[in-house]
Design a protein around this motif. Structure first.
Motif, PDB file in Angstrom:
ATOM      1  N   UNK A  64      40.087  34.750  29.180  1.00  0.00           N
ATOM      2  CA  UNK A  64      40.654  35.663  30.183  1.00  0.00           C
ATOM      3  C   UNK A  64      41.104  36.970  29.541  1.00  0.00           C
ATOM      4  N   UNK A  65      41.628  36.884  28.313  1.00  0.00           N
ATOM      5  CA  UNK A  65      42.155  38.094  27.694  1.00  0.00           C
ATOM      6  C   UNK A  65      41.164  38.739  26.742  1.00  0.00           C
ATOM      7  N   UNK A  66      39.931  38.225  26.707  1.00  0.00           N
ATOM      8  CA  UNK A  66      38.969  38.775  25.756  1.00  0.00           C
ATOM      9  C   UNK A  66      38.420  40.102  26.268  1.00  0.00           C
ATOM     10  N   UNK A  67      38.569  41.149  25.455  1.00  0.00           N
ATOM     11  CA  UNK A  67      38.104  42.464  25.915  1.00  0.00           C
ATOM     12  C   UNK A  67      36.587  42.562  25.829  1.00  0.00           C
ATOM     13  N   UNK A  68      35.997  41.922  24.818  1.00  0.00           N
ATOM     14  CA  UNK A  68      34.536  42.000  24.685  1.00  0.00           C
ATOM     15  C   UNK A  68      33.866  41.317  25.859  1.00  0.00           C
ATOM     16  N   UNK A  69      34.417  40.180  26.286  1.00  0.00           N
ATOM     17  CA  UNK A  69      33.806  39.475  27.412  1.00  0.00           C
ATOM     18  C   UNK A  69      33.978  40.275  28.699  1.00  0.00           C
ATOM     19  N   UNK A  70      35.125  40.964  28.832  1.00  0.00           N
ATOM     20  CA  UNK A  70      35.352  41.757  30.043  1.00  0.00           C
ATOM     21  C   UNK A  70      34.370  42.918  30.117  1.00  0.00           C
ATOM     22  N   UNK A  71      34.050  43.477  28.945  1.00  0.00           N
ATOM     23  CA  UNK A  71      33.125  44.618  28.965  1.00  0.00           C
ATOM     24  C   UNK A  71      31.705  44.192  29.294  1.00  0.00           C
ATOM     25  N   UNK A  72      31.383  42.951  28.973  1.00  0.00           N
ATOM     26  CA  UNK A  72      30.002  42.509  29.187  1.00  0.00           C
ATOM     27  C   UNK A  72      29.927  41.536  30.347  1.00  0.00           C
ATOM     28  N   UNK A  73      30.701  41.780  31.397  1.00  0.00           N
ATOM     29  CA  UNK A  73      30.683  40.869  32.540  1.00  0.00           C
ATOM     30  C   UNK A  73      29.381  41.019  33.314  1.00  0.00           C
ATOM     31  N   UNK A  74      28.963  39.918  33.938  1.00  0.00           N
ATOM     32  CA  UNK A  74      27.741  39.978  34.748  1.00  0.00           C
ATOM     33  C   UNK A  74      28.003  40.848  35.973  1.00  0.00           C
ATOM     34  N   UNK A  75      27.012  41.657  36.377  1.00  0.00           N
ATOM     35  CA  UNK A  75      27.227  42.517  37.549  1.00  0.00           C
ATOM     36  C   UNK A  75      27.336  41.685  38.827  1.00  0.00           C
ATOM     37  N   UNK A  76      27.965  42.262  39.825  1.00  0.00           N
ATOM     38  CA  UNK A  76      28.174  41.495  41.057  1.00  0.00           C
ATOM     39  C   UNK A  76      26.877  41.461  41.880  1.00  0.00           C
ATOM     40  N   UNK A  77      26.895  40.590  42.833  1.00  0.00           N
ATOM     41  CA  UNK A  77      25.742  40.406  43.705  1.00  0.00           C
ATOM     42  C   UNK A  77      25.527  41.677  44.540  1.00  0.00           C
ATOM     43  N   UNK A  78      24.335  42.319  44.454  1.00  0.00           N
ATOM     44  CA  UNK A  78      24.137  43.583  45.194  1.00  0.00           C
ATOM     45  C   UNK A  78      24.159  43.408  46.703  1.00  0.00           C
ATOM     46  N   UNK A  79      23.844  42.198  47.198  1.00  0.00           N
ATOM     47  CA  UNK A  79      23.826  42.011  48.661  1.00  0.00           C
ATOM     48  C   UNK A  79      25.242  41.993  49.216  1.00  0.00           C
ATOM     49  N   UNK A  80      26.187  41.558  48.417  1.00  0.00           N
ATOM     50  CA  UNK A  80      27.557  41.440  48.910  1.00  0.00           C
ATOM     51  C   UNK A  80      28.308  42.715  48.525  1.00  0.00           C
ATOM     52  N   UNK A  81      28.511  43.587  49.505  1.00  0.00           N
ATOM     53  CA  UNK A  81      29.077  44.903  49.179  1.00  0.00           C
ATOM     54  C   UNK A  81      30.568  44.974  49.453  1.00  0.00           C
ATOM     55  N   UNK A  82      31.210  43.832  49.550  1.00  0.00           N
ATOM     56  CA  UNK A  82      32.645  43.863  49.802  1.00  0.00           C
ATOM     57  C   UNK A  82      33.359  44.440  48.597  1.00  0.00           C
ATOM     58  N   UNK A  83      34.477  45.097  48.879  1.00  0.00           N
ATOM     59  CA  UNK A  83      35.299  45.606  47.782  1.00  0.00           C
ATOM     60  C   UNK A  83      36.340  44.546  47.456  1.00  0.00           C
ATOM     61  N   UNK A  84      36.318  44.062  46.219  1.00  0.00           N
ATOM     62  CA  UNK A  84      37.294  43.027  45.876  1.00  0.00           C
ATOM     63  C   UNK A  84      38.651  43.662  45.603  1.00  0.00           C
ATOM     64  N   UNK A  85      39.672  42.833  45.572  1.00  0.00           N
ATOM     65  CA  UNK A  85      41.013  43.306  45.280  1.00  0.00           C
ATOM     66  C   UNK A  85      41.105  43.576  43.780  1.00  0.00           C
ATOM     67  N   UNK A  86      41.402  44.789  43.423  1.00  0.00           N
ATOM     68  CA  UNK A  86      41.457  45.166  42.014  1.00  0.00           C
ATOM     69  C   UNK A  86      42.882  45.121  41.521  1.00  0.00           C
ATOM     70  N   UNK A  87      43.068  44.498  40.353  1.00  0.00           N
ATOM     71  CA  UNK A  87      44.386  44.489  39.717  1.00  0.00           C
ATOM     72  C   UNK A  87      44.142  44.299  38.234  1.00  0.00           C
ATOM     73  N   UNK A  88      44.857  45.016  37.365  1.00  0.00           N
ATOM     74  CA  UNK A  88      44.591  44.876  35.924  1.00  0.00           C
ATOM     75  C   UNK A  88      44.767  43.454  35.411  1.00  0.00           C
ATOM     76  N   UNK A  89      45.661  42.685  36.037  1.00  0.00           N
ATOM     77  CA  UNK A  89      45.877  41.314  35.548  1.00  0.00           C
ATOM     78  C   UNK A  89      44.682  40.421  35.817  1.00  0.00           C
ATOM     79  N   UNK A  90      43.862  40.782  36.802  1.00  0.00           N
ATOM     80  CA  UNK A  90      42.757  39.903  37.194  1.00  0.00           C
ATOM     81  C   UNK A  90      41.429  40.321  36.581  1.00  0.00           C
ATOM     82  N   UNK A  91      41.462  41.317  35.679  1.00  0.00           N
ATOM     83  CA  UNK A  91      40.195  41.820  35.146  1.00  0.00           C
ATOM     84  C   UNK A  91      39.412  40.782  34.384  1.00  0.00           C
TER      85      UNK A  91
END
Lengths: 410, 260
Positions: free
Chosen positions: B147-174
């Motif tokens: 959860x706290x790994x910065x390298x893993x956060x930078x290389x996260x898989x992109x989201x599903x292009x069909x689902x265009x919802x905006x998720x709730x953004x918060x730094x704790x949930x990155x």
């Protein structure tokens, strides 16, 4: 009055260029929009431009001038989208959610939107950014860590089978369901966008489904192709989950799940969200207050097969004198209801006593009492646990706790 | 239920016929601390150095538990010897935990942590409970590291292009998406941990009894290696505290496996 004089096509065109809206709650501003709203309510699609053409309207508005403005252009606003879970903004308007937040005394740093996310199971919404799967994974590991360390410090001599059973009693899915119901969390009948965010959303099993058979059909993570191998207690620590139960191999998160699994996922996700937003200590206090404060009659979890033999092996291992059973008192030996009080002694020390209607029964009960008094040894209920040392600014040095070598094998 | 006077008269008559049990004392003479099972002082691992005449528990099977003579022929194929040299064990702990590693755990616990249930039929104790706690610690530390790994956060898989919802953004949930990108079940597998334990030299010092000494894989050496690895982490937590154990888990186990 003719259609032409009203120039209805151009009139509608101006209205159609008005800003789009995503919500269905916006009142239609013209007949055309109103009829589109009504006709399009059956569609379920995620695409941004959900278009529905009503042939009845097309006939009424005929392009007499031939301007090319054409048949009506349906609005491109995605009014008809059916997302599987409520939007994060809906969390701020839900009174159920706010009441739950206040009732549990959740930290102010924990936003309502995250609490709403903890109530959405993967079977309701497969998008990992909107469901509670990751939060539940994190929170579940936090909770099981605190429960296991508390059990090992409070009852250092528990046999493995009883340890697994006690861990299940404290943080198993059935207990978490009870806990969440006590908190006042209700389930939604079916997941959907219109559901109030304060409800627990998941795909319910059809009545009469044999869920155990479904789980067993996928196979487990153990390499037991040939099921005649005995599944021993020691290997459960490596292969199975924290309660000693086999982990099913196939983990299709979109399939329906039992209610207790959904509630368990919610409680774990809530603990995970408290950890992320409010820190480690807040999550630990939450687990202590809601999970570890529950009472468990741990002595009822024992089941002995041959207690007399086990006690004799225990005394041999620990270097005590061989246990001898002696009658402490008795009454009614020749009557219909005798009572024998038997004590088991190792030298001059009485290990345990029991009473029964026959000598054999009394001796067995005494052996069971002796074994329980050994296995249920406890230094106290409020001893320091290893995670106390992870608190910031913890100055007191750690005193090693009692570590027992293991239960008796006989 | 017989009345008290009837009981007394029965007892007195019985006493005349049977010898009195000298241990049938009154309940009040029992010690108030019900946790004491024996009048002898409980064994404390730290006191072993004071009493040098007694052998340490890890080194022998209690005589009372042994049969008077072995009644099964000793098969040469089934014979399996394990390490009993304390110095070899100390070297393993120094190799694992660094300088001063041999004094992190007390003597008895050092041996208990690497003793499997199959060793000596479980008569000298085993590391199941320690492994139970150790696995919880390792799983938790792996989740927290992801959860706290910065390298893993930078290389996260992109989201599903069909689902265009905006998720709730918060730094704790990155970092939450890292948990679904790298499932723990594929990262902390039995095989990977067993390989790591073998590189540490665990297979040479752990005490166990394989079912087929000539086929260790089929006898489940991987499971025993995993158990011993978990048990060392659990033992450190109970003897040195959770902070120390978490550090050991992060630096000595998760980091070599690539989770940091």
């Amino acid at each position: 009055m003719s259609v032409r004089s009203l120039r209805l096509e151009r009139w509608s065109g101006q209205l159609l260029s008005a800003p789009r809206t995503r919500t269905r709650s916006r009142a239609p501003c013209c007949l055309r929009q109103g009829q589109q709203c009504l006709s399009g309510s059956n569609t379920r699609s995620f695409s941004a431009s959900a278009v529905s053409r009503n042939p009845r309207i097309e006939k009424e508005f005929v392009d007499e001038d031939g301007d090319g403005i054409g048949l009506f252009e349906a609005p491109t606003h995605p009014v008809q989208q059916e997302y599987p879970s409520p939007s994060p903004r809906a969390a701020l308007r839900s009174s159920k959610l706010a009441a739950l937040h206040a009732r549990l005394g959740l930290p102010q740093k924990l936003p309502l939107q995250t609490v709403a996310r903890t109530l959405v199971d993967p079977s309701a919404d497969s998008n990992v950014d909107f469901n509670n799967a990751s939060l539940a994974q994190l929170g579940g590991s936090i909770m099981s860590y605190h429960v296991s360390e508390w059990l090992l410090v409070t009852y250092p001599r528990l046999p493995m089978s009883v340890l697994f059973a006690a861990a299940y009693a404290y943080n198993g899915p059935k207990t978490l369901q009870l806990v969440a119901k006590e908190w006042g969390v209700d389930t939604a009948a079916a997941p959907g966008r219109e559901v109030d965010p304060g409800y627990l959303q998941f795909e319910k099993l059809a009545p009469g489904t044999d869920y155990a058979a479904i789980k067993a059909a996928g196979g487990s993570s153990r390499p037991d192709k040939f099921n005649f191998f005995r599944r021993g207690m020691s290997s459960r620590v490596v292969y199975d989950d924290e309660f000693g139960d086999t982990i099913p191999k196939k983990n299709e998160s979109a399939l329906p799940i039992p209610t207790e699994s959904a509630y368990a996922g919610f409680v774990k996700a809530l603990i995970g969200s408290i950890h992320l937003h409010a820190g480690r200590e807040a999550a630990k206090v939450f687990v202590k207050e809601h999970i570890l404060s529950r009472q468990l009659a741990i002595d009822t979890l024992f089941q002995f097969k041959e207690p007399i033999r086990e006690l004799s092996r225990l005394c041999a291992r620990e270097g005590f004198e061989h246990p001898m059973a002696r009658i402490l008192s008795e009454t009614g030996r020749l009557s219909r209801h005798p009572v024998f009080n038997v004590g088991i002694f190792s030298g001059k020390d009485k290990l345990g006593e029991g009473s029964g209607a026959s000598l054999q029964e009394a001796r067995t009960r005494a052996a069971v009492m002796s074994l329980k008094s050994w296995y249920l040894y406890s230094p106290g209920k409020n001893e320091r646990v290893p995670s106390d040392m992870e608190a910031p600014g913890e100055k007191a040095a750690w005193e090693p706790v009692h570590i027992d070598i293991g239960e008796v094998i006989h | 239920m017989a009345s008290r006077s009837t009981c007394q008269s029965l007892r007195s008559s019985l006493r005349q016929c049977r010898p009195t049990c000298e241990y049938a004392g009154s309940i009040s003479s029992r010690k108030s601390s019900i946790r004491q099972i024996s009048a002898t002082a409980s064994r404390l691992e730290v006191d072993w150095n004071a009493d040098k005449s007694e052998r340490p528990r890890w080194s022998y099977t209690p005589e009372e538990m042994k049969a008077p003579y072995p009644w099964k022929p000793q098969s040469a194929m089934k014979s399996w010897t394990t390490n009993s040299d304390p110095q070899k064990l100390d070297r393993f702990y120094v190799n694992l935990l660094g300088e001063g590693g041999e004094s992190v755990l007390t003597d008895e616990i050092k041996w208990l942590a690497i003793t499997h249930k199959s060793f000596d039929q479980g008569r000298r104790g085993f590391n199941d409970r320690l492994a139970f706690l150790g696995r919880r610690i390792l799983t938790l530390q792996a989740n927290l590291a992801l959860v706290s790994s910065s390298t893993a956060t930078q290389t996260q898989t992109p989201r599903n292009p069909k689902d265009t919802r905006a998720r709730f953004e918060h730094p704790a949930l990155n970092g939450l998406k890292n948990l679904s990108d790298a499932p723990i079940g594929e990262v902390l597998t039995k095989e990977r941990l067993a390989t790591l334990a073998k590189t540490m030299g665990m297979a040479q010092i752990m005490r166990w009894q394989p079912r087929m000494p000539d086929k260790l894989e089929a006898s489940g050496i991987d499971v025993v290696l995993n158990t011993c690895l978990y048990a060392i982490v659990g033992a450190i937590a109970l003897q040195r505290g959770g902070a120390y154990a978490s550090e050991v888990a992060k630096q000595k186990i998760l980091k070599p496996l690539g989770i940091s």
